[in-house]
Scaffold this motif. Structure first.
Motif, PDB file in Angstrom:
ATOM      1  N   VAL A  16     -63.510  39.413 -49.450  1.00  0.00           N
ATOM      2  CA  VAL A  16     -63.913  38.083 -49.909  1.00  0.00           C
ATOM      3  C   VAL A  16     -63.327  37.801 -51.298  1.00  0.00           C
ATOM      4  N   HIS A  17     -63.289  38.818 -52.163  1.00  0.00           N
ATOM      5  CA  HIS A  17     -62.681  38.640 -53.481  1.00  0.00           C
ATOM      6  C   HIS A  17     -61.178  38.354 -53.359  1.00  0.00           C
ATOM      7  N   ARG A  18     -60.507  39.014 -52.432  1.00  0.00           N
ATOM      8  CA  ARG A  18     -59.072  38.747 -52.219  1.00  0.00           C
ATOM      9  C   ARG A  18     -58.862  37.310 -51.744  1.00  0.00           C
ATOM     10  N   SER A  19     -59.728  36.867 -50.862  1.00  0.00           N
ATOM     11  CA  SER A  19     -59.639  35.490 -50.384  1.00  0.00           C
ATOM     12  C   SER A  19     -59.879  34.503 -51.528  1.00  0.00           C
ATOM     13  N   LEU A  20     -60.826  34.827 -52.392  1.00  0.00           N
ATOM     14  CA  LEU A  20     -61.094  33.995 -53.559  1.00  0.00           C
ATOM     15  C   LEU A  20     -59.901  34.000 -54.509  1.00  0.00           C
ATOM     16  N   ALA A  24     -57.666  30.914 -55.895  1.00  0.00           N
ATOM     17  CA  ALA A  24     -57.381  30.708 -57.320  1.00  0.00           C
ATOM     18  C   ALA A  24     -55.878  30.508 -57.537  1.00  0.00           C
ATOM     19  N   LEU A  25     -55.063  31.248 -56.801  1.00  0.00           N
ATOM     20  CA  LEU A  25     -53.607  31.071 -56.905  1.00  0.00           C
ATOM     21  C   LEU A  25     -53.194  29.694 -56.397  1.00  0.00           C
ATOM     22  N   ARG A  26     -53.808  29.282 -55.289  1.00  0.00           N
ATOM     23  CA  ARG A  26     -53.513  27.949 -54.745  1.00  0.00           C
ATOM     24  C   ARG A  26     -53.994  26.863 -55.704  1.00  0.00           C
ATOM     25  N   LYS A  27     -55.127  27.120 -56.345  1.00  0.00           N
ATOM     26  CA  LYS A  27     -55.671  26.149 -57.288  1.00  0.00           C
ATOM     27  C   LYS A  27     -54.715  25.936 -58.457  1.00  0.00           C
ATOM     28  N   THR A  28     -54.050  26.996 -58.887  1.00  0.00           N
ATOM     29  CA  THR A  28     -53.090  26.873 -59.985  1.00  0.00           C
ATOM     30  C   THR A  28     -52.011  25.854 -59.636  1.00  0.00           C
ATOM     31  N   LEU A  39     -57.841  19.680 -55.021  1.00  0.00           N
ATOM     32  CA  LEU A  39     -58.595  20.486 -55.982  1.00  0.00           C
ATOM     33  C   LEU A  39     -60.079  20.457 -55.650  1.00  0.00           C
ATOM     34  N   ASP A  40     -60.587  19.299 -55.295  1.00  0.00           N
ATOM     35  CA  ASP A  40     -61.989  19.178 -54.913  1.00  0.00           C
ATOM     36  C   ASP A  40     -62.288  20.036 -53.683  1.00  0.00           C
ATOM     37  N   GLN A  41     -61.379  20.039 -52.719  1.00  0.00           N
ATOM     38  CA  GLN A  41     -61.565  20.845 -51.509  1.00  0.00           C
ATOM     39  C   GLN A  41     -61.551  22.340 -51.843  1.00  0.00           C
ATOM     40  N   ILE A  42     -60.669  22.748 -52.730  1.00  0.00           N
ATOM     41  CA  ILE A  42     -60.605  24.150 -53.137  1.00  0.00           C
ATOM     42  C   ILE A  42     -61.892  24.551 -53.851  1.00  0.00           C
ATOM     43  N   LEU A  43     -62.409  23.681 -54.708  1.00  0.00           N
ATOM     44  CA  LEU A  43     -63.650  23.988 -55.425  1.00  0.00           C
ATOM     45  C   LEU A  43     -64.820  24.169 -54.458  1.00  0.00           C
ATOM     46  N   LYS A  44     -64.888  23.340 -53.430  1.00  0.00           N
ATOM     47  CA  LYS A  44     -65.946  23.489 -52.429  1.00  0.00           C
ATOM     48  C   LYS A  44     -65.788  24.812 -51.679  1.00  0.00           C
ATOM     49  N   ASN A  45     -64.547  25.148 -51.363  1.00  0.00           N
ATOM     50  CA  ASN A  45     -64.265  26.407 -50.672  1.00  0.00           C
ATOM     51  C   ASN A  45     -64.631  27.598 -51.558  1.00  0.00           C
ATOM     52  N   SER A 113     -58.082  37.057 -64.434  1.00  0.00           N
ATOM     53  CA  SER A 113     -56.863  36.579 -65.103  1.00  0.00           C
ATOM     54  C   SER A 113     -56.431  35.226 -64.558  1.00  0.00           C
ATOM     55  N   GLN A 114     -56.462  35.079 -63.243  1.00  0.00           N
ATOM     56  CA  GLN A 114     -56.045  33.825 -62.623  1.00  0.00           C
ATOM     57  C   GLN A 114     -57.001  32.703 -63.002  1.00  0.00           C
ATOM     58  N   ASN A 115     -58.292  32.993 -63.035  1.00  0.00           N
ATOM     59  CA  ASN A 115     -59.262  31.969 -63.432  1.00  0.00           C
ATOM     60  C   ASN A 115     -59.097  31.578 -64.893  1.00  0.00           C
ATOM     61  N   ASP A 116     -58.756  32.537 -65.739  1.00  0.00           N
ATOM     62  CA  ASP A 116     -58.476  32.217 -67.146  1.00  0.00           C
ATOM     63  C   ASP A 116     -57.280  31.274 -67.249  1.00  0.00           C
ATOM     64  N   LEU A 117     -56.232  31.563 -66.474  1.00  0.00           N
ATOM     65  CA  LEU A 117     -55.051  30.692 -66.469  1.00  0.00           C
ATOM     66  C   LEU A 117     -55.423  29.296 -65.986  1.00  0.00           C
ATOM     67  N   ASN A 118     -56.184  29.217 -64.914  1.00  0.00           N
ATOM     68  CA  ASN A 118     -56.591  27.912 -64.382  1.00  0.00           C
ATOM     69  C   ASN A 118     -57.426  27.140 -65.400  1.00  0.00           C
ATOM     70  N   GLN A 119     -58.294  27.838 -66.108  1.00  0.00           N
ATOM     71  CA  GLN A 119     -59.106  27.180 -67.130  1.00  0.00           C
ATOM     72  C   GLN A 119     -58.212  26.614 -68.231  1.00  0.00           C
ATOM     73  N   LYS A 120     -57.214  27.376 -68.641  1.00  0.00           N
ATOM     74  CA  LYS A 120     -56.299  26.887 -69.677  1.00  0.00           C
ATOM     75  C   LYS A 120     -55.499  25.686 -69.185  1.00  0.00           C
TER      76      LYS A 120
END
Length: 166
Positions: A16-20, A24-28, A39-45, A113-120
């Motif tokens: 599940v973490h790998r899927s998440l 996160a990579l797709r969200k970038t 982006l809204d669809q990814i956030l719901k997922n 790391s990926q979430n930090d990048l997305n936040q930035k």
């Protein structure tokens, strides 16, 4: 109770973490494109993934607690995988638990790391939007009768973009 049940649960958690992480990579890429609908669809997922992680983590805690109690091992806090590794019967069980633990820690680190990048990226996008709004917002200038701008503080309140005339 066997350690294999706990290993299976840890592997589910890793999956599940790998899927998440993939989300996160797709969200970038979606943030870079500025596609708000996707982006809204990814956030719901992501929210459904987080709920699944919470459920699996609770299962893991119960399994580890039951296993350690069956071995007569006392613990004060929520039992960890490290506690389980110490309590495992065979070297093979310890090795399997250690491998799953290392993979899970690696995935969680990559996800962080990926979430930090997305936040930035989101923060930079927000800064760009604010800068763009400031550029199109009309500026109040005080002009005296000679046509020159009055120096000093502008005491008039700032007007929002909605106050400007088209």
């Amino acid at each position: 109770m066997s350690v294999q049940t706990i290993i299976d649960t840890l592997e589910k958690l890793e999956k599940v973490h790998r899927s998440l992480l993939e989300l996160a990579l797709r969200k970038t890429e979606v943030i870079k494109k500025g596609d708000m609908v996707e982006l809204d669809q990814i956030l719901k997922n992501e929210q459904s993934h987080v709920a699944a992680i919470e459920t699996i983590e609770k299962q893991r805690q119960v399994l580890v607690t039951d296993y350690l109690k069956s071995k007569g091992i006392d613990f004060s806090d929520i039992p960890t995988v490290a506690d389980l590794i110490e309590a495992a019967h065979t070297e093979n069980e310890r090795e399997l638990l250690q491998q799953v633990r290392e993979r899970l820690v690696q995935v969680v680190g990559e996800l962080k790391s990926q979430n930090d990048l997305n936040q930035k990226l989101v923060y930079q996008s927000l800064q760009f939007v604010n800068m763009s709004l400031e550029m199109i917002r009309p500026q109040n200038e005080q002009i005296n009768y000679s046509g020159n701008q009055v120096k000093g503080q502008n005491s008039a309140p700032k007007r929002s973009i909605f106050d400007s005339q088209a």
